[in-house]
Design a protein around this motif. Structure first.
Motif, short mmCIF file in Angstrom:
data_model
loop_
_atom_site.label_atom_id
_atom_site.label_comp_id
_atom_site.label_asym_id
_atom_site.label_seq_id
_atom_site.Cartn_x
_atom_site.Cartn_y
_atom_site.Cartn_z
N VAL A 129 30.74 -21.98 21.04
CA VAL A 129 31.34 -23.13 21.74
C VAL A 129 32.09 -24.04 20.76
CG1 VAL A 129 29.78 -23.21 23.70
CG2 VAL A 129 29.11 -24.34 21.58
N HIS A 169 35.97 -23.23 20.46
CA HIS A 169 36.64 -23.05 21.77
C HIS A 169 38.15 -23.06 21.65
CE1 HIS A 169 37.69 -27.33 22.15
NE2 HIS A 169 36.57 -27.51 21.47
N TRP A 226 30.12 -17.34 25.63
CA TRP A 226 29.98 -18.44 24.66
C TRP A 226 28.61 -18.40 23.99
CZ3 TRP A 226 34.37 -20.59 23.51
CH2 TRP A 226 35.38 -20.68 24.48
N SER A 268 25.93 -20.49 20.97
CA SER A 268 25.70 -21.75 20.28
C SER A 268 24.50 -21.60 19.36
CB SER A 268 25.45 -22.86 21.31
OG SER A 268 24.74 -23.93 20.71
#
Ligand code: ZN
Length: 409
Positions: free
Chosen positions: A34, A37, A59, A61
């Motif tokens: 993320v 992006h 995504w 993280s």
């Protein structure tokens, strides 16, 4: 080199056109953090420009992954939910190009119980493996990198602008500069690697002998008929050439597990399980690591070699000239994608059955019979000293210079 929008665009295009080599009508699965992006959007646009029919983004993280492992229990994390399995089934059907943008903090999982981490990974791996196997060798994929704040700080502790420094290094290693056409630069680069691999394959060396003033004095036997590989692969489904790793500098093969003798002295620190092993050497007898010595990380190195039966044997030998741009950067990336492309290396543990003729179709047991090593680890360490000599020994005993002074003879 200042990281401009234009340079990033070039890099995104290189990943899509040269790395994954996305073809008109293909679906793409993009995996990115993320935090990245904006770059993920650039890559997405390049995929559509190349004619992709759909780009689906997964995504990730670091921070969220860490929290899952801290708070959720092992059983819950180990469960693969039905929709996740359906997604894999769809991927097996679609065989999308897969693009991974690597930016992980090397210390993201520090302090997480390693038993929990490996138990969850094993449990999920068991469910996912049949789907991964069904996709293996049948789709185009590429791993490339994008700095994250934390990764950059790990590489350049105390620097004022670590992200800029890491960007500069990454772009150098993937041959993206202000005034070049990186797609063309990569064509020349991969042609060079293919030419060297073809030369090695034509020679058919039965063993390699390593020597350096640092104490390296080592020989390893090669599997008759096993291929030296490098740079890229061809997707057999559509005949498209792609480059799975960016950067890539190595030409590699798997030696005969259990047939090597002598001492290898490491020329770079090794980061294993987020810990450093420095200034070390390993002595082999009868194909097994029988002793090791490290100025730092002695216990860790001993533990690594005893992980399982195959951990003390070699699974890979790789040739990388010391002019490699990764080596020129002169620092540790804490990321195998880069660090293994710095100079000549070997790997303890798992070998590659793909290097055997018809190897893709062999079971691991069949590959082992032909000399491929099996282990739960695959750990590369660098032995490419500036004065390293490597001779290739022909079946009749003739020695042919392969490397002199750390580079192609
Ligand atoms: Zn390697």
């Amino acid at each position: 080199m200042k990281v401009t929008e234009e340079l990033l665009q070039k890099y995104a295009r290189l990943i899509v056109r040269t790395g994954a080599n996305v073809q008109p009508g293909q679906k793409v699965q993009l995996v990115a953090s993320v935090e990245q992006h904006a770059f993920a959007a650039m890559v997405t646009e390049e995929c559509y420009r190349a004619g992709a029919s759909l780009v689906q983004i997964d995504w990730t993280s670091d921070a969220a992954s860490r929290l899952h492992y801290l708070y959720a229990d092992q059983e819950t994390l180990s469960e693969v939910l039905p929709w996740q399995e359906e997604k894999m089934k769809q991927a097996v059907k679609d065989l999308p190009c897969r693009i991974f943008i690597e930016s992980e903090d090397p210390d993201a999982m520090n302090g997480i119980d390693p038993e929990k981490l490996s138990a969850v990974m094993q449990a999920r791996g068991r469910v996912m493996k049949p789907y991964r196997n069904a996709m293996e060798g049948k789709h185009q994929w590429v791993i490339a990198a994008h700095p994250s704040e934390k990764w950059a700080r790990k590489c350049f502790p105390g620097a004022e602008n670590p992200v800029e420094l890491l960007w500069d290094a990454i772009l150098k290693t993937v041959r993206v500069t202000e005034d070049n056409d990186p797609v063309q630069a990569w064509k020349e680069h991969t042609d060079f690697i293919s030419e060297k691999a073809a030369w090695l394959n034509a020679r058919g060396f039965s063993s390699l002998r390593y020597r350096s003033a640092n104490g390296t004095d080592f020989s390893v036997e090669l599997i008759p008929g096993a291929k030296w590989e490098g740079a890229g692969s061809v997707n057999p489904v559509n005949g498209v050439f792609y480059i799975p790793n960016m950067p890539t500098e190595e030409i590699f093969t798997s030696p005969i597990a259990g047939k090597c003798e002598g001492t290898l002295v490491a020329v770079k620190p090794l980061s294993w399980n987020s810990q450093l092993i420095e200034d070390f050497s390993i002595r082999f007898e009868g194909g097994r690591a029988v002793s090791c010595q490290a100025r730092r990380g002695q216990e860790l190195l001993e533990k690594m070699i005893r992980m399982d039966e195959g951990a003390a044997r070699l699974g890979e030998v790789a040739l990388v000239p010391r002019e490699s741009p990764v080596n020129q950067c002169g620092f540790l990336f804490y990321e195998t994608l880069f660090d293994e492309n710095a100079c000549c290396h070997v790997a303890l543990g798992m070998g590659f059955k793909e290097v055997l003729p018809g190897g893709d179709d062999l079971t691991m047991a069949e590959a082992q019979e032909k000399g491929i090593n099996d282990s739960i680890i695959h750990v590369d360490f660098m032995v490419g000293a500036d004065d390293l000599s490597i001779d290739g020994i022909l079946p009749d005993g003739t020695a042919v210079p392969v490397f002199r002074n750390g580079t192609w003879a």
